[in-house]
Design a protein around this motif. Structure first.
Motif, PDB file in Angstrom:
ATOM      1  N   UNK A  66       2.003   0.040  -1.347  1.00  0.00           N
ATOM      2  CA  UNK A  66       2.813  -0.228  -2.418  1.00  0.00           C
ATOM      3  C   UNK A  66       2.032  -1.659  -2.173  1.00  0.00           C
ATOM      4  N   UNK A  67       1.692  -2.540  -3.908  1.00  0.00           N
ATOM      5  CA  UNK A  67       1.097  -3.455  -3.885  1.00  0.00           C
ATOM      6  C   UNK A  67       2.474  -4.704  -3.636  1.00  0.00           C
ATOM      7  N   UNK A  68       1.381  -5.581  -2.966  1.00  0.00           N
ATOM      8  CA  UNK A  68       3.154  -6.890  -2.803  1.00  0.00           C
ATOM      9  C   UNK A  68       2.253  -8.342  -2.913  1.00  0.00           C
ATOM     10  N   UNK A  69       2.882  -8.596  -3.206  1.00  0.00           N
ATOM     11  CA  UNK A  69       2.680 -10.054  -3.374  1.00  0.00           C
ATOM     12  C   UNK A  69       3.974 -11.464  -2.525  1.00  0.00           C
ATOM     13  N   UNK A  70       3.758 -12.643  -3.106  1.00  0.00           N
ATOM     14  CA  UNK A  70       4.448 -13.667  -2.642  1.00  0.00           C
ATOM     15  C   UNK A  70       5.333 -13.872  -2.885  1.00  0.00           C
ATOM     16  N   UNK A  99       7.638   9.827  -8.672  1.00  0.00           N
ATOM     17  CA  UNK A  99       9.180  10.460  -8.758  1.00  0.00           C
ATOM     18  C   UNK A  99       9.444  10.772  -9.629  1.00  0.00           C
ATOM     19  N   UNK A 100       9.341  10.226 -10.646  1.00  0.00           N
ATOM     20  CA  UNK A 100      10.068  10.461 -12.041  1.00  0.00           C
ATOM     21  C   UNK A 100       9.045  12.308 -12.401  1.00  0.00           C
ATOM     22  N   UNK A 101       7.771  11.673 -12.671  1.00  0.00           N
ATOM     23  CA  UNK A 101       7.017  13.289 -12.574  1.00  0.00           C
ATOM     24  C   UNK A 101       7.174  14.173 -11.444  1.00  0.00           C
ATOM     25  N   UNK A 102       7.357  14.015 -10.510  1.00  0.00           N
ATOM     26  CA  UNK A 102       7.921  15.086  -9.796  1.00  0.00           C
ATOM     27  C   UNK A 102       9.171  15.584  -9.715  1.00  0.00           C
ATOM     28  N   UNK A 103       9.999  14.974 -10.702  1.00  0.00           N
ATOM     29  CA  UNK A 103      11.522  15.316 -11.444  1.00  0.00           C
ATOM     30  C   UNK A 103      12.490  14.779  -9.852  1.00  0.00           C
ATOM     31  N   UNK A 104      12.157  14.046  -9.196  1.00  0.00           N
ATOM     32  CA  UNK A 104      12.756  12.923  -8.129  1.00  0.00           C
ATOM     33  C   UNK A 104      13.595  12.526  -8.483  1.00  0.00           C
ATOM     34  N   UNK A 105      14.627  11.682  -7.853  1.00  0.00           N
ATOM     35  CA  UNK A 105      15.520  10.787  -8.186  1.00  0.00           C
ATOM     36  C   UNK A 105      14.984   9.654  -7.450  1.00  0.00           C
ATOM     37  N   UNK A 106      14.920   8.216  -7.713  1.00  0.00           N
ATOM     38  CA  UNK A 106      13.864   7.135  -8.041  1.00  0.00           C
ATOM     39  C   UNK A 106      14.397   6.707  -6.517  1.00  0.00           C
ATOM     40  N   UNK A 156       7.090  -1.471  -6.811  1.00  0.00           N
ATOM     41  CA  UNK A 156       7.359  -0.026  -6.757  1.00  0.00           C
ATOM     42  C   UNK A 156       6.982   0.520  -7.979  1.00  0.00           C
ATOM     43  N   UNK A 157       5.890   0.390  -8.467  1.00  0.00           N
ATOM     44  CA  UNK A 157       5.610   0.513 -10.060  1.00  0.00           C
ATOM     45  C   UNK A 157       5.381   2.046 -10.233  1.00  0.00           C
ATOM     46  N   UNK A 158       4.191   2.220  -9.631  1.00  0.00           N
ATOM     47  CA  UNK A 158       3.670   3.927  -9.376  1.00  0.00           C
ATOM     48  C   UNK A 158       3.981   5.110  -8.759  1.00  0.00           C
ATOM     49  N   UNK A 159       5.100   3.995  -7.790  1.00  0.00           N
ATOM     50  CA  UNK A 159       5.893   5.211  -7.015  1.00  0.00           C
ATOM     51  C   UNK A 159       7.072   5.983  -7.724  1.00  0.00           C
ATOM     52  N   UNK A 160       7.345   5.021  -8.885  1.00  0.00           N
ATOM     53  CA  UNK A 160       8.683   5.128  -9.372  1.00  0.00           C
ATOM     54  C   UNK A 160       7.873   6.315 -10.750  1.00  0.00           C
ATOM     55  N   UNK A 161       6.977   6.205 -10.965  1.00  0.00           N
ATOM     56  CA  UNK A 161       6.269   6.719 -11.880  1.00  0.00           C
ATOM     57  C   UNK A 161       6.421   8.112 -11.646  1.00  0.00           C
ATOM     58  N   UNK A 213       1.813  13.905  -0.808  1.00  0.00           N
ATOM     59  CA  UNK A 213       0.713  13.105   0.295  1.00  0.00           C
ATOM     60  C   UNK A 213       0.979  12.452  -0.910  1.00  0.00           C
ATOM     61  N   UNK A 214       0.972  12.271  -2.334  1.00  0.00           N
ATOM     62  CA  UNK A 214       0.304  11.517  -3.099  1.00  0.00           C
ATOM     63  C   UNK A 214       1.708  10.127  -2.992  1.00  0.00           C
ATOM     64  N   UNK A 215       2.876  10.829  -2.389  1.00  0.00           N
ATOM     65  CA  UNK A 215       4.206  10.323  -2.529  1.00  0.00           C
ATOM     66  C   UNK A 215       4.513   9.276  -1.616  1.00  0.00           C
ATOM     67  N   UNK A 216       3.453  10.051  -0.241  1.00  0.00           N
ATOM     68  CA  UNK A 216       3.882   8.941   0.729  1.00  0.00           C
ATOM     69  C   UNK A 216       3.123   7.626   0.510  1.00  0.00           C
ATOM     70  N   UNK A 217       1.683   8.094   0.158  1.00  0.00           N
ATOM     71  CA  UNK A 217       0.769   7.162   0.081  1.00  0.00           C
ATOM     72  C   UNK A 217       0.887   6.093  -0.385  1.00  0.00           C
ATOM     73  N   UNK A 218       2.247   6.507  -2.130  1.00  0.00           N
ATOM     74  CA  UNK A 218       2.274   5.426  -2.596  1.00  0.00           C
ATOM     75  C   UNK A 218       2.409   4.721  -2.729  1.00  0.00           C
ATOM     76  N   UNK A 219       3.622   4.816  -1.106  1.00  0.00           N
ATOM     77  CA  UNK A 219       4.863   4.555  -0.880  1.00  0.00           C
ATOM     78  C   UNK A 219       3.583   3.385   0.370  1.00  0.00           C
ATOM     79  N   UNK A 220       3.197   3.888   1.150  1.00  0.00           N
ATOM     80  CA  UNK A 220       2.944   3.125   2.025  1.00  0.00           C
ATOM     81  C   UNK A 220       1.817   1.975   1.920  1.00  0.00           C
TER      82      UNK A 220
END
Length: 210
Positions: free
Chosen positions: A94-98, A34-41, A27-32, A85-92
């Motif tokens: 998001x990179x993943x690992x196993x 949200x922070x920039x947008x002034x939204x709660x994580x 969630x790293x990019x999304x968290x950043x 849109x940037x937030x929605x795209x970052x959420x959808x």
């Protein structure tokens, strides 16, 4: 598919969730953002996972692109449209690992038991499994987007047991969401609420070494 019975085994098939047990998103990019947008994580996740947005995606009724559009609309009162849109795209996206330790344990288990992934997922699940190198991990995959029913509906558990070729009461079900585990237990399965690797290794302790 045949498996040798294991003497004393408390179940004959392993049904396992995918996200937050095997796969984890970064969630790293999304968290950043949200922070920039002034939204709660977690704001974007709460919007995205609202049942009216999330369930149609998980049932295969809308595409991921349409889901992102619904997230953008859901954030409209919080931030400007380009930011939403940037937030929605970052959420959808998001990179993943196993989790390799979980994968190793499941590969060991599948040598002795039918292994079925039972997951509330999008139509991209199969491609994601290939990306992770896990296309051969399970004997069967029961995806909500493919069968048209999502956990905790009892029907998805019954489909998984049928795919495994094992009676419902002889199935072990593992999931990170308590309500999904409770639904499995309610129809007679053994349930494990997954929070860490030890939860899974403890219940599979009867497996032979290998």
């Amino acid at each position: 598919m045949t498996h040798d019975a294991i003497a004393g085994a408390p179940f004959d098939a392993l049904l396992c969730d995918f996200d937050n047990v095997i796969r984890f998103h970064d969630p790293g990019l999304l968290t950043e953002l949200e922070r920039r947008a002034g939204l709660a994580e977690g704001t974007t996740a709460r919007v995205a996972f609202a049942p009216e947005r999330d369930l149609p995606l998980l049932l295969g009724e809308i595409t991921k692109r349409q889901w992102v559009e619904s997230i953008v609309l859901g954030l409209a009162d919080c931030v400007p449209e380009p930011v939403a849109r940037e937030l929605g795209t970052a959420f959808a996206e998001a990179p993943f690992r196993a989790d390799e330790a979980v994968v190793a344990l499941l590969r060991r288990a599948r040598a002795h038991l039918p292994l079925v992934l039972v997951t509330n997922a999008t139509e991209e699940l199969e491609a994601d499994l290939v990306t992770l190198g896990l296309a051969d991990l399970a004997h069967h995959v029961v995806s909500s987007a493919r069968v048209g029913v999502a956990k905790p509906d009892r029907r998805i558990y019954e489909i998984a047991a049928w795919r495994a070729g094992v009676p419902v009461h002889r199935c072990l079900f593992v999931d990170d969401r308590a309500e999904n585990v409770e639904a499995a237990v309610a129809i007679g399965m053994t349930g494990v609420h997954y929070r860490q690797l030890a939860d899974l290794s403890a219940v599979l302790g009867f497996l032979p070494p290998g």
